[in-house]
Write an enzyme that holds these catalytic residues in place. Sequence first.
Site, short mmCIF file in Angstrom:
data_model
loop_
_atom_site.label_atom_id
_atom_site.label_comp_id
_atom_site.label_asym_id
_atom_site.label_seq_id
_atom_site.Cartn_x
_atom_site.Cartn_y
_atom_site.Cartn_z
N GLN A 1 -0.12 3.47 3.18
CA GLN A 1 1.16 3.25 3.87
C GLN A 1 1.05 2.09 4.85
O GLN A 1 2.00 1.31 4.99
CB GLN A 1 1.58 4.53 4.59
CG GLN A 1 1.97 5.66 3.64
CD GLN A 1 2.30 6.94 4.38
OE1 GLN A 1 1.71 7.23 5.42
NE2 GLN A 1 3.22 7.72 3.84
N LEU B 1 12.38 3.02 9.46
CA LEU B 1 12.65 3.45 8.08
C LEU B 1 13.61 4.64 8.04
O LEU B 1 13.74 5.30 7.01
CB LEU B 1 11.33 3.82 7.39
CG LEU B 1 10.32 2.68 7.27
CD1 LEU B 1 9.00 3.17 6.67
CD2 LEU B 1 10.90 1.54 6.43
N ASP C 1 1.03 2.22 19.24
CA ASP C 1 1.98 2.87 20.13
C ASP C 1 1.83 4.38 20.08
O ASP C 1 1.92 4.99 19.02
CB ASP C 1 3.41 2.48 19.74
CG ASP C 1 4.43 3.11 20.67
OD1 ASP C 1 4.58 2.62 21.81
OD2 ASP C 1 5.06 4.12 20.27
N TYR D 1 2.69 13.16 22.20
CA TYR D 1 2.46 13.16 20.75
C TYR D 1 1.27 14.05 20.39
O TYR D 1 0.22 14.00 21.03
CB TYR D 1 2.19 11.76 20.23
CG TYR D 1 3.38 10.82 20.24
CD1 TYR D 1 4.67 11.27 20.53
CD2 TYR D 1 3.22 9.47 19.95
CE1 TYR D 1 5.75 10.40 20.53
CE2 TYR D 1 4.30 8.59 19.94
CZ TYR D 1 5.55 9.06 20.24
OH TYR D 1 6.62 8.20 20.25
N ASN E 1 3.33 -1.35 4.83
CA ASN E 1 4.06 -1.80 6.02
C ASN E 1 3.68 -3.23 6.39
O ASN E 1 4.54 -4.06 6.73
CB ASN E 1 3.77 -0.87 7.19
CG ASN E 1 4.31 0.53 6.98
OD1 ASN E 1 5.12 0.77 6.08
ND2 ASN E 1 3.88 1.46 7.81
#
Length: 310
Positions: free
Chosen positions: A285, A206, A48, A53, A289
Site C-alpha cells: 500500500q 482516499l 504523522d 492513536y 501511495n
Amino acid sequence: METRYLGNSGLEVSVVGLGTNNFGGRMDQDATTEVVRRSIDLGITLFDTADIYGGSLSEQYLGKALGADRHDVIIATKFGMSMGEGPFTSGASRRYIMSAVEDSLRRLGTDYIDLYQVHQPDRKTPLEETMRALDDLVRDGKVRYLGNSNYDGWEIASGHYIAERDRLTPFISAQNNYSLLERSVEAEIGPACEAFGLGMLPFFPLASGLLTGKYRRDEAPPEGTRLAGRARNGRITSDRNWDIVERLDEWAREHDHTLLDLAFAWLASKPFVGSVIAGATRPEQVEANVAAGDWRLTPEEMAEVDAIAR
C-alpha cells in the site's frame, strides 16, 4: 520523491506522508516496522501520529520502528483529544500541554518533536493561552514547529494574528479532512491557509477507502477493509458519492491511471497542500501511495476533475 516546504517555513516534507492511525490497533510492532522501513526506503520523510492513536501505542511503535533513522525524518504528532477520564486528560490548556508533550516524547523515544499539532479546537481555553504554551515548548527545544488540526478558517486566522501580535511561534500547517469527496475546506480553510502561510496536510485523502478503487456499488466491502461492517447507506457510501466515484474512475482510466492515483494527484496538484497523509497496513500500500504521488495534473485536467467532483 518530491519534497515541499510546509507553509511559510523551512520545514521540508515529502509530498506523500504516512499516517499511523493503524499502529497499535490493526498492526502490531512487527507489521509497523515493516511498513515504516519500506516508507523510508521509498523516500517518505513525514510520519504523522497522535497520542490517542492505537490507545497510545502508535507513538511507541513508530519510535521503535524509526530507530536510528529518527533524525532523518519528520515526526508529526498531535495532542488534545481525550486520553482518559477526568478534567486533566484532554484539551489545549497550558497545564495539559506541558504534561502531554512529555508523554509523547517518552513514547516516541526522542527528545524533540518536529511538528506538534493541536488535534482539535479547545474552545474552552483561550487560544492565547494555547499558543503561549506551545511557543514555550519551541523555545525550550522540545518542539520545532507548530500545527493545528480540525480548525475552522476563523481559528486559523485568529492563531495567525495572535502569533503576530504577541511575537509567538505561528502555526505552519493545518490538518483537515480533504479529498475529492470531501471539499468543504475549500470554502474558508484553504483560503485561510494560503493567506496566512500554512501548508495543508489532508487526512482521509482516499475518503475512508472509497477512492481506492477496491469497492463497488451494491457489493459488500471486502472483509477486513475500513468500510466492512459499516452501514451501506451511510454518508460515505451515498448514491451521490458513488456517482462521482464511478465517473472519476472512468476519467482516471482514460488517462492511464487508477482512481487511487487520481485521488493523490488531485490533492498534490493543489498549491496550498504540503503533504498528502495516508495510512497503510502493508508495504504494498505504501508503494501504491508513493507511485500515485508522482503524477501532477495540468490546469485543464484539474478543471475537468473539479467539474466531476464539484
